[in-house]
Motif scaffolding. Structure first.
Motif, PDB file in Angstrom:
ATOM      1  N   ASP A   1     -51.032  53.441 -22.333  1.00  0.00           N
ATOM      2  CA  ASP A   1     -50.342  53.890 -23.547  1.00  0.00           C
ATOM      3  C   ASP A   1     -48.825  53.948 -23.383  1.00  0.00           C
ATOM      4  OD1 ASP A   1     -52.756  54.242 -24.952  1.00  0.00           O
ATOM      5  OD2 ASP A   1     -53.050  56.211 -24.020  1.00  0.00           O
ATOM      6  N   GLU A   2     -48.334  54.070 -22.160  1.00  0.00           N
ATOM      7  CA  GLU A   2     -46.896  54.210 -21.933  1.00  0.00           C
ATOM      8  C   GLU A   2     -46.223  52.835 -21.877  1.00  0.00           C
ATOM      9  OE1 GLU A   2     -45.996  56.661 -18.528  1.00  0.00           O
ATOM     10  OE2 GLU A   2     -47.992  57.576 -18.661  1.00  0.00           O
ATOM     11  N   THR A   3     -45.185  52.655 -22.673  1.00  0.00           N
ATOM     12  CA  THR A   3     -44.458  51.392 -22.671  1.00  0.00           C
ATOM     13  C   THR A   3     -43.902  51.070 -21.287  1.00  0.00           C
ATOM     14  OG1 THR A   3     -43.854  51.638 -24.995  1.00  0.00           O
ATOM     15  CG2 THR A   3     -42.519  50.127 -23.676  1.00  0.00           C
ATOM     16  N   ALA A   4     -43.355  52.066 -20.618  1.00  0.00           N
ATOM     17  CA  ALA A   4     -42.742  51.831 -19.312  1.00  0.00           C
ATOM     18  C   ALA A   4     -43.752  51.411 -18.254  1.00  0.00           C
ATOM     19  CB  ALA A   4     -42.006  53.081 -18.852  1.00  0.00           C
ATOM     20  N   ARG A   5     -45.038  51.654 -18.513  1.00  0.00           N
ATOM     21  CA  ARG A   5     -46.064  51.239 -17.572  1.00  0.00           C
ATOM     22  C   ARG A   5     -46.322  49.735 -17.668  1.00  0.00           C
ATOM     23  NH1 ARG A   5     -49.796  54.073 -14.661  1.00  0.00           N
ATOM     24  NH2 ARG A   5     -51.691  52.958 -14.048  1.00  0.00           N
ATOM     25  N   GLY A   6     -45.950  49.130 -18.780  1.00  0.00           N
ATOM     26  CA  GLY A   6     -46.148  47.704 -18.977  1.00  0.00           C
ATOM     27  C   GLY A   6     -45.144  46.885 -18.183  1.00  0.00           C
ATOM     28  N   PHE A   7     -45.391  45.590 -18.113  1.00  0.00           N
ATOM     29  CA  PHE A   7     -44.478  44.691 -17.403  1.00  0.00           C
ATOM     30  C   PHE A   7     -43.488  44.154 -18.422  1.00  0.00           C
ATOM     31  CE2 PHE A   7     -43.403  40.607 -15.222  1.00  0.00           C
ATOM     32  CZ  PHE A   7     -42.824  41.177 -14.095  1.00  0.00           C
ATOM     33  N   LEU A   8     -42.267  44.698 -18.429  1.00  0.00           N
ATOM     34  CA  LEU A   8     -41.300  44.439 -19.494  1.00  0.00           C
ATOM     35  C   LEU A   8     -40.313  43.328 -19.162  1.00  0.00           C
ATOM     36  CD1 LEU A   8     -40.626  48.133 -20.591  1.00  0.00           C
ATOM     37  CD2 LEU A   8     -42.425  46.538 -21.309  1.00  0.00           C
ATOM     38  N   HIS A   9     -40.713  42.434 -18.296  1.00  0.00           N
ATOM     39  CA  HIS A   9     -39.917  41.254 -17.965  1.00  0.00           C
ATOM     40  C   HIS A   9     -40.025  40.258 -19.130  1.00  0.00           C
ATOM     41  CE1 HIS A   9     -38.251  38.585 -14.702  1.00  0.00           C
ATOM     42  NE2 HIS A   9     -38.673  37.659 -15.541  1.00  0.00           N
ATOM     43  N   SER A  10     -38.943  39.527 -19.404  1.00  0.00           N
ATOM     44  CA  SER A  10     -39.031  38.571 -20.520  1.00  0.00           C
ATOM     45  C   SER A  10     -38.028  37.436 -20.345  1.00  0.00           C
ATOM     46  CB  SER A  10     -38.770  39.264 -21.859  1.00  0.00           C
ATOM     47  OG  SER A  10     -37.463  39.813 -21.905  1.00  0.00           O
TER      48      SER A  10
ATOM     49  N   TYR B   1     -45.449  33.702 -18.181  1.00  0.00           N
ATOM     50  CA  TYR B   1     -44.673  32.468 -18.182  1.00  0.00           C
ATOM     51  C   TYR B   1     -43.165  32.700 -18.092  1.00  0.00           C
ATOM     52  CZ  TYR B   1     -48.992  30.159 -19.448  1.00  0.00           C
ATOM     53  OH  TYR B   1     -50.281  29.688 -19.437  1.00  0.00           O
ATOM     54  N   ALA B   2     -42.507  31.757 -17.446  1.00  0.00           N
ATOM     55  CA  ALA B   2     -41.046  31.678 -17.436  1.00  0.00           C
ATOM     56  C   ALA B   2     -40.684  30.191 -17.446  1.00  0.00           C
ATOM     57  CB  ALA B   2     -40.470  32.406 -16.228  1.00  0.00           C
ATOM     58  N   SER B   3     -39.484  29.856 -16.981  1.00  0.00           N
ATOM     59  CA  SER B   3     -39.034  28.476 -17.144  1.00  0.00           C
ATOM     60  C   SER B   3     -38.771  27.736 -15.848  1.00  0.00           C
ATOM     61  CB  SER B   3     -37.763  28.433 -18.002  1.00  0.00           C
ATOM     62  OG  SER B   3     -36.739  29.206 -17.391  1.00  0.00           O
ATOM     63  N   ASP B   4     -38.811  28.409 -14.686  1.00  0.00           N
ATOM     64  CA  ASP B   4     -38.471  27.731 -13.442  1.00  0.00           C
ATOM     65  C   ASP B   4     -39.089  28.478 -12.272  1.00  0.00           C
ATOM     66  OD1 ASP B   4     -36.257  29.670 -12.225  1.00  0.00           O
ATOM     67  OD2 ASP B   4     -35.854  29.471 -14.362  1.00  0.00           O
ATOM     68  N   GLY B   5     -39.049  27.840 -11.108  1.00  0.00           N
ATOM     69  CA  GLY B   5     -39.710  28.398  -9.949  1.00  0.00           C
ATOM     70  C   GLY B   5     -39.116  29.704  -9.468  1.00  0.00           C
TER      71      GLY B   5
ATOM     72  N   PRO C   1     -39.057  22.391 -18.708  1.00  0.00           N
ATOM     73  CA  PRO C   1     -39.047  23.558 -17.817  1.00  0.00           C
ATOM     74  C   PRO C   1     -40.177  24.527 -18.164  1.00  0.00           C
ATOM     75  CG  PRO C   1     -36.862  23.165 -18.780  1.00  0.00           C
ATOM     76  CD  PRO C   1     -37.839  22.325 -19.540  1.00  0.00           C
ATOM     77  N   LEU C   2     -40.946  24.886 -17.148  1.00  0.00           N
ATOM     78  CA  LEU C   2     -42.035  25.850 -17.336  1.00  0.00           C
ATOM     79  C   LEU C   2     -42.455  26.371 -15.972  1.00  0.00           C
ATOM     80  CD1 LEU C   2     -44.016  27.080 -19.501  1.00  0.00           C
ATOM     81  CD2 LEU C   2     -45.656  25.336 -18.756  1.00  0.00           C
ATOM     82  N   SER C   3     -42.732  27.645 -15.904  1.00  0.00           N
ATOM     83  CA  SER C   3     -43.346  28.214 -14.707  1.00  0.00           C
ATOM     84  C   SER C   3     -44.326  29.285 -15.138  1.00  0.00           C
ATOM     85  CB  SER C   3     -42.297  28.793 -13.758  1.00  0.00           C
ATOM     86  OG  SER C   3     -41.599  29.874 -14.346  1.00  0.00           O
ATOM     87  N   SER C   4     -45.222  29.622 -14.217  1.00  0.00           N
ATOM     88  CA  SER C   4     -46.258  30.591 -14.537  1.00  0.00           C
ATOM     89  C   SER C   4     -46.614  31.388 -13.298  1.00  0.00           C
ATOM     90  CB  SER C   4     -47.506  29.873 -15.083  1.00  0.00           C
ATOM     91  OG  SER C   4     -48.517  30.814 -15.428  1.00  0.00           O
TER      92      SER C   4
END
Length: 443
Positions: free
Chosen positions: A313-322, A107-111, A296-299
């Protein structure tokens, strides 16, 4: 009202606006809304014929959406989604997954933010799977996907893009299947096939470095409601599979029933079988109508295989967008109320009947001597205006306001995208206003 307008000019920087233009065309000073109506501070009423930038589905101050948000206010207004969860975001994710056949909603807030997420996820997926060279993108000519830097890199509208060109990452363009561009005597389907052949040629040459193709399914909004045949999406899916390229469906404007189906990509069938299934993108970007125009919401939803590539197991392998307001409970409750309305009121079927009636009502516009390429997709109507001169859009906008209708043409294209609660009488007013504007010598 005059005080509000002077204050807005002094304090607010309006979007998509040359602020000097507000001297000639002040913004509407809106006090409240009611169904398909906007009501200004002087009590004048205007049909919101473009759903307040395409977001409002079920009218202003819809009592059922109001009730859901009010109930949520008494529970929790917001909690960060990193390290916490809540019922509205889980329930919404489950329902969106059931509707799209994709899972794990982000989720985020806009297109534009949704576009950024999909692009980053795609490139990151290829990196996580050992193919970091696949980090380029391809999009359609005249496409629009937002105005943040990443989204603007795959947008092809010079008015928005040219100034920021030095900031943008290069991406490729392939021909748009916009049916208006077909050769004389060429059907929209045949032209779409021809454009798909150009896409095939591009992917054949560049697939090794291409992460994803991003498209606006069926309707390119900022291109002037450019509409095209669904066969292009069918071919795009086949080609993306063949060349191992992700297909990103930007349904930000056309999702949630606007195209005549819940999502526009559903109108493109996979080949084969007596009852072929619709194509499924690798990513779908949703926003605008998702909350009925309330919050406002986007997905972004994607496949299980994409999700699995980030799991480890690796943090950097995750999607760290926020985003701070990711999965906001109030916005998610509004979205759940919107989905309830679709289910309980059989909105898709009702809209199909309503669209047929509205098309009949708009027949005099279609027949007007200045109208070219009258077209419809679901609950979107558009036409080009012959002989439009510079400043046409602003003049048409002002003339329509005088008729009690709020529209904002794109260049020489006039479009109507009303809330689903719009009635026949309101659409007749829209029709009369459009005709009056087309006949006005000053427009």
């Amino acid at each position: 009202m005059d005080d509000l307008l002077s204050r807005t000019r002094a304090a607010v920087w309006h979007p998509c606006t040359q602020m000097k233009d507000l001297e000639a065309t002040p913004p509407l000073a809106i006090a409240r809304g009611e169904g398909p109506w906007l009501i200004d501070t002087a009590g004048r009423r205007y049909v919101d014929a473009i759903s307040s930038w395409w977001v409002n589905l079920f009218g202003h101050c819809n009592p059922r959406i109001n009730a859901a948000i009010t109930d949520q206010l008494g529970r929790i207004e917001h909690v960060m989604l990193a390290g916490a969860t809540h019922e509205p975001v889980v329930a919404l994710s489950e329902r969106l997954s059931a509707l799209t056949a994709l899972g794990h909603a982000f989720y985020a807030s806009d297109g534009a933010s949704a576009t950024e997420i999909a692009l980053k996820m795609s490139a990151h997926y290829w990196r996580n799977t050992g193919r970091p060279e696949k980090n380029a993108f391809v999009s359609l000519q005249n496409g629009y996907h937002g105005e943040t830097v990443g989204a603007l890199s795959v947008t092809d509208i010079p008015l928005f893009r040219a100034t920021y060109e030095p900031l943008l990452r290069h991406s490729a363009r392939v021909p748009s299947p916009d049916a208006r561009l077909a050769a004389s005597g060429e059907s929209p389907a045949a032209f779409a096939e021809r454009c798909a052949a150009a896409l095939e040629a591009h992917l054949a040459a560049h697939a090794e470095t291409t992460a994803a193709l991003i498209v606006e399914p069926l309707v390119q909004g900022a291109a002037g409601m450019a509409m095209y045949d669904p066969i292009y999406l069918t071919r795009a899916r086949e080609l993306c599979d063949r060349y191992e390229v992700h297909l990103i469906a930007d349904e930000i404007a056309v999702g949630f029933g606007r195209s005549g189906t819940m999502f526009a990509f559903e109108q493109a069938p996979l080949p084969g079988g007596p009852a072929p299934k619709p194509v499924r993108p690798d990513f779908i970007c949703l926003s605008k109508g998702i909350t009925g125009g309330y919050l406002p919401l986007s997905s972004v939803l994607t496949t299980d295989s994409v999700y699995a590539a980030f799991y480890g197991d690796e943090t950097a392998r995750g999607f760290l967008h926020s985003h701070s307001y990711t999965g906001n409970p109030l916005a998610c409750r509004a979205a759940l109320a919107v989905l309830d309305l679709f289910e309980q009121d059989d909105v898709i079927a009702a809209n199909r009947a309503k669209a047929a009636t509205f098309t009949t009502i708009l027949a005099p516009v279609r027949a007007h001597r200045r109208v070219r390429h009258f077209r419809r997709c679901g609950m979107i109507w558009a036409f080009d205006v012959a002989g439009a001169t510079p400043g046409f859009a602003a003049r048409f906008h002002r003339a329509a306001l005088a008729q009690g209708v709020f529209v904002r043409p794109i260049g020489n294209v006039v479009y109507v995208m009303p809330p689903y609660v719009t009635g026949d009488d309101e659409m007749r007013q829209v029709c009369d206003a459009l005709l009056a504007c087309l006949d006005a010598p000053e427009v």
